[in-house]
Design a protein around this motif. Structure first.
Motif, mmCIF file in Angstrom:
data_model
loop_
_atom_site.group_PDB
_atom_site.id
_atom_site.type_symbol
_atom_site.label_atom_id
_atom_site.label_comp_id
_atom_site.label_asym_id
_atom_site.label_seq_id
_atom_site.Cartn_x
_atom_site.Cartn_y
_atom_site.Cartn_z
ATOM 1 N N ASN A 81 0.946 -1.398 0.207
ATOM 2 C CA ASN A 81 -0.039 0.115 -0.108
ATOM 3 C C ASN A 81 0.815 1.194 0.060
ATOM 4 N N PRO A 82 0.585 2.229 -1.007
ATOM 5 C CA PRO A 82 1.291 3.445 -0.687
ATOM 6 C C PRO A 82 1.653 4.290 0.483
ATOM 7 N N ARG A 87 4.909 5.384 5.554
ATOM 8 C CA ARG A 87 5.376 5.299 6.796
ATOM 9 C C ARG A 87 6.612 4.519 7.121
ATOM 10 N N LEU A 88 6.986 3.405 6.183
ATOM 11 C CA LEU A 88 8.302 2.744 6.210
ATOM 12 C C LEU A 88 9.169 3.573 5.831
ATOM 13 N N ALA A 89 9.197 4.531 4.897
ATOM 14 C CA ALA A 89 10.338 5.226 4.640
ATOM 15 C C ALA A 89 10.515 6.340 5.809
#
Length: 111
Positions: A81-82, A87-89
């Motif tokens: 999911n974009p 959020r991970l970035a």
């Protein structure tokens, strides 16, 4: 073709007809294809006329007719999911901690 406008049995007839056309284009008899797929010739005839079959038998026929690439459109790859990617970035480290000004302790003396 609008697949949604067809009944399930009509879809099976279309698939059976397509398998038959692929077989004929390869100039192979029902008997030869059935033997190569490990099924009975009568079973192949029924499939070509739109009778229900197992998914395993259908895959065996696609393999025999060298048409497994037709399954590519059915397989989807998991996509992230974009928003989850964003959020991970944010959580990834961007800088290293500054180096400590005190030197590391010397190794213990060997006596």
């Amino acid at each position: 073709m609008n697949w949604y406008s067809l009944s399930d049995l009509a879809i099976l007839r279309e698939l059976g007809s397509s398998l038959r056309q692929i077989r004929l284009n390869r100039n192979q008899s029902q008997q030869a294809v059935a033997e190569a797929a490990g099924i009975d010739r009568a079973t192949l005839s029924q499939i070509e006329h739109g009778r229900p079959t197992s998914l395993l038998t259908f895959v065996q026929l696609l393999r025999t007719l060298e048409q497994l690439d037709l399954l590519d459109t059915l397989v989807t790859k998991a996509e992230i999911n974009p928003l989850a990617l964003a959020r991970l970035a944010k959580k990834q480290r961007r800088n290293a901690s500054p180096a400590s000004s005190t030197p590391p302790p010397p190794p213990p003396a060997e006596w």
